[in-house]
Write an enzyme that holds these catalytic residues in place. Sequence first.
Site, PDB file in Angstrom:
ATOM      1  N   CYS A   2      -0.604  10.379   7.394  1.00  0.00           N
ATOM      2  CA  CYS A   2      -0.806  11.813   7.216  1.00  0.00           C
ATOM      3  C   CYS A   2       0.508  12.534   6.911  1.00  0.00           C
ATOM      4  CB  CYS A   2      -1.397  12.422   8.476  1.00  0.00           C
ATOM      5  SG  CYS A   2      -2.906  11.625   9.002  1.00  0.00           S
ATOM      6  N   ARG A  27       3.044   8.625   0.909  1.00  0.00           N
ATOM      7  CA  ARG A  27       2.815   8.150   2.282  1.00  0.00           C
ATOM      8  C   ARG A  27       1.461   7.457   2.419  1.00  0.00           C
ATOM      9  NH1 ARG A  27       5.752  10.463   6.577  1.00  0.00           N
ATOM     10  NH2 ARG A  27       3.900  10.289   7.857  1.00  0.00           N
ATOM     11  N   TRP A  74      -4.792  10.505   6.419  1.00  0.00           N
ATOM     12  CA  TRP A  74      -5.056   9.067   6.332  1.00  0.00           C
ATOM     13  C   TRP A  74      -5.975   8.772   7.518  1.00  0.00           C
ATOM     14  CZ3 TRP A  74      -4.282   4.562   9.216  1.00  0.00           C
ATOM     15  CH2 TRP A  74      -4.314   3.366   8.496  1.00  0.00           C
ATOM     16  N   ASN A 100      -0.657  15.680  12.570  1.00  0.00           N
ATOM     17  CA  ASN A 100      -0.314  14.258  12.377  1.00  0.00           C
ATOM     18  C   ASN A 100      -0.235  13.631  13.758  1.00  0.00           C
ATOM     19  OD1 ASN A 100       0.042  14.666   9.678  1.00  0.00           O
ATOM     20  ND2 ASN A 100       2.215  14.131   9.624  1.00  0.00           N
ATOM     21  N   GLY A 101      -0.690  12.379  13.871  1.00  0.00           N
ATOM     22  CA  GLY A 101      -0.600  11.693  15.165  1.00  0.00           C
ATOM     23  C   GLY A 101      -1.983  11.348  15.679  1.00  0.00           C
ATOM     24  N   GLU A 488       8.291 -12.639   2.220  1.00  0.00           N
ATOM     25  CA  GLU A 488       8.405 -11.263   1.730  1.00  0.00           C
ATOM     26  C   GLU A 488       7.753 -11.127   0.348  1.00  0.00           C
ATOM     27  OE1 GLU A 488       8.783  -8.440   2.672  1.00  0.00           O
ATOM     28  OE2 GLU A 488       9.430  -7.273   0.942  1.00  0.00           O
ATOM     29  N   LYS A 492       4.624  -8.709  -0.740  1.00  0.00           N
ATOM     30  CA  LYS A 492       4.737  -7.747  -1.849  1.00  0.00           C
ATOM     31  C   LYS A 492       3.573  -7.922  -2.810  1.00  0.00           C
ATOM     32  CE  LYS A 492       6.951  -5.689  -0.797  1.00  0.00           C
ATOM     33  NZ  LYS A 492       7.778  -5.228   0.258  1.00  0.00           N
ATOM     34  N   GLU A 495       0.228  -6.697  -1.307  1.00  0.00           N
ATOM     35  CA  GLU A 495       0.189  -5.236  -1.166  1.00  0.00           C
ATOM     36  C   GLU A 495      -0.201  -4.530  -2.450  1.00  0.00           C
ATOM     37  OE1 GLU A 495       4.307  -4.527   0.405  1.00  0.00           O
ATOM     38  OE2 GLU A 495       3.241  -3.026   1.581  1.00  0.00           O
ATOM     39  N   HIS A 511       1.245 -30.785   5.893  1.00  0.00           N
ATOM     40  CA  HIS A 511       0.560 -30.717   7.190  1.00  0.00           C
ATOM     41  C   HIS A 511      -0.703 -29.869   7.115  1.00  0.00           C
ATOM     42  CE1 HIS A 511       3.858 -32.857   9.051  1.00  0.00           C
ATOM     43  NE2 HIS A 511       4.658 -32.104   8.315  1.00  0.00           N
ATOM     44  N   LYS A 608       2.906   4.610   3.731  1.00  0.00           N
ATOM     45  CA  LYS A 608       4.339   4.339   3.727  1.00  0.00           C
ATOM     46  C   LYS A 608       4.892   4.183   5.138  1.00  0.00           C
ATOM     47  CE  LYS A 608       8.340   3.661   1.936  1.00  0.00           C
ATOM     48  NZ  LYS A 608       8.552   2.278   1.466  1.00  0.00           N
TER      49      LYS A 608
HETATM   50  C1  AGP Z   1       6.476  -2.911   3.018  1.00  0.00           C
HETATM   51  O1  AGP Z   1       6.263  -3.204   1.677  1.00  0.00           O
HETATM   52  C2  AGP Z   1       5.307  -2.476   3.736  1.00  0.00           C
HETATM   53  N1  AGP Z   1       4.703  -1.355   3.145  1.00  0.00           N
HETATM   54  C3  AGP Z   1       5.325  -2.497   5.242  1.00  0.00           C
HETATM   55  O2  AGP Z   1       5.205  -3.829   5.606  1.00  0.00           O
HETATM   56  C4  AGP Z   1       6.531  -1.878   5.992  1.00  0.00           C
HETATM   57  O3  AGP Z   1       7.668  -2.639   5.779  1.00  0.00           O
HETATM   58  C5  AGP Z   1       6.195  -1.807   7.492  1.00  0.00           C
HETATM   59  O4  AGP Z   1       5.095  -0.958   7.652  1.00  0.00           O
HETATM   60  C6  AGP Z   1       7.342  -1.333   8.336  1.00  0.00           C
HETATM   61  O5  AGP Z   1       7.739  -0.039   7.991  1.00  0.00           O
HETATM   62  P1  AGP Z   1       9.087   0.577   8.532  1.00  0.00           P
HETATM   63  O6  AGP Z   1      10.204  -0.232   7.943  1.00  0.00           O
HETATM   64  O7  AGP Z   1       9.088   1.984   8.028  1.00  0.00           O
HETATM   65  O8  AGP Z   1       9.062   0.475  10.021  1.00  0.00           O
END
Ligand code: AGP
Length: 613
Positions: A2, A27, A74, A100-101, A488, A492, A495, A511, A608
């Site tokens: 949010c 976000r 959100w 928010n929250g 990683e 990516k 996502e 394995h 985000k």
């Molecule tokens: C990264 O591509 C992601 N969107 C996600 O995994 C992110 O790294 C994770 O939510 C942690 O966020 P932060 O670094 O703001 O704590």
Amino acid sequence: MCGIVGYIGKKKASPILIDGLLKLEYRGYDSSGISTVENGYLSNMKDKGRVKNLYDLDGINDLNGTIGIAHTRWATHGKPCKENSHPHMDNEKCFSVVHNGIIENYQDLRDFLIGKGYKFLSETDTETIPNLIHYYYNKDENSNEGRFLRAVNSACKDVKGSYAIEVICKDYPNKMIIARKDSPLVVGVNQDEYYVASDIPAILSYTKNFYLLDDGDIVELQKNSISFYNMNLEKIQKDLKNIEWDATSSEKAGYPDYMLKEIYEQPRSIRETIGTRLKQGEKVNFSDINISKDYLKNIDKIYLVACGTAMHAGLSAQPLFEKLCKIPVTVDIASEFRYREPLIDDKTLCIFISQSGETADTIAALKLVKLNGAKTIAISNVINSSITREADFTIYTHAGPEIAVASTKAYTSQVTLLALLGIHFAEVLESSDASEINNIKNELLLLPEKIQDILKDVTQIKEFAKKVYTEHDIFFIGRGTDYTTAKEASLKLKEISYIHSDAYAAGELKHGPIALIENGVTVVGIVTDAKLACKTISNLQEVITRGAKTFIITNQDLEKGNYDKVIRIPNTHPMISPILSVIPLQLFAYYISKEKGLDVDKPRNLAKSVTVE
Ligand code: AGP
């Protein structure tokens, strides 16, 4: 997640509010809305879907109020729909609120209010807030100027959980009350006007002067005055801070997407991360954190705790810390760490990594650690974010605003900063051979140029992405730090392309996972550590024999192998190689997503900063 925007001043509020919401789109959200006060009447326009849908709402252009609040939602409590969107109002439409929250005791509050005759029109936790404010407002027999503020304060006292709220009231057309607890909120200041936002980039084009609110702050905004209070409604003072972020650094600057822009910014962001911490021939400088040799000698373990990509940065740094500092290091997912009763005492150092500094699980894990007497260091990209207020020490990545949901430059900056920190500890402890340390330091300084080299020509990556973008499964393999890059890269790809993918330690293939390899499946191999190369090459041959297509990222001479595509990257020290090897794979994910015609910057279901647990 949010986002909040607010305005109070002399200008028409609605265009400023919508502009701010558009800047917060990154976000992640599913609905949006705005509310203004005008002629003793509160407007409330909202709908599910994109912020631009607000322009289609009948009457939005006629909102002439100069005070307003706005929100991108959100969904947490209740599906994305108009009724659940913010702003929410009380039954008598006296107050309008964005939030928010999460209100953890919302069910109790709802039951209480229903008992008092209130009705609820949405499934949200937020709708309790305007009604609770209304309840206290009506109970207050002293109908003077402070009545609005007192009602908001009483409601905040009843709420358990986290909130950043903006409240406007039809009876006070020149006032806005805002408050925060465990959810960020800032006030931007200009002459005779105030801008409110959950994130600085939303209002950065209007001002660079900000008040950064702390937990428990309640603020009364009028067109030409601002007053800060604590939860006991005692006046408090706040310092105005100048935030030197460049507004254009949160714009696309000619790139089609933020993600591509941020990938290309990495030579610069790494330079900023290194900053003055590392200079040729000198020791690494962390004079901003007070970690002594005695303290380091006394600790018996280090935890690196984070979520998602930030956790992968921790994984990439683990071997360097262990090898150079000779201290055992465990990397933990924050949402697991906090519930598994980890062994923590004053001999434990805990390092929390978070780009946003607002990730709920990471913050909760940090709070838990503090209760057990460990020292805490926060690594964050966002100045004054919540995590930085909780930790004993903070070090910033200085990667600049990262807008795309998929993290790229923040990751490489986190790995760089962690490498510098590990070297610093080793130098303080004198626990490692100086020549190895110097070798890594020299290689760190060369990273920006080497990244520039990788980014010079991306045609081969693009071509391979075109070849495989319709596939359903893609596997990533590597050993050592290449395995952490594989993890990683796989995250990516998932996502932003919605292709299922998994990362495996190459030695683990036999394995179990090799059962998934059949004709035509794509396997991405990362081979950057000369000591481990021949082992990973054998594993790649095993998948090729079973019909896999292979895409290789390497600094070794593999061109002559029977691989489908080899991307050659510059050589570096294996302990920092994820900073280089991840870059072609960020681009690989990016081009696959583009081929599929997806929204690269705002992938479905993702946000985000994940401010809920
Ligand atoms: C990264 O591509 C992601 N969107 C996600 O995994 C992110 O790294 C994770 O939510 C942690 O966020 P932060 O670094 O703001 O704590």
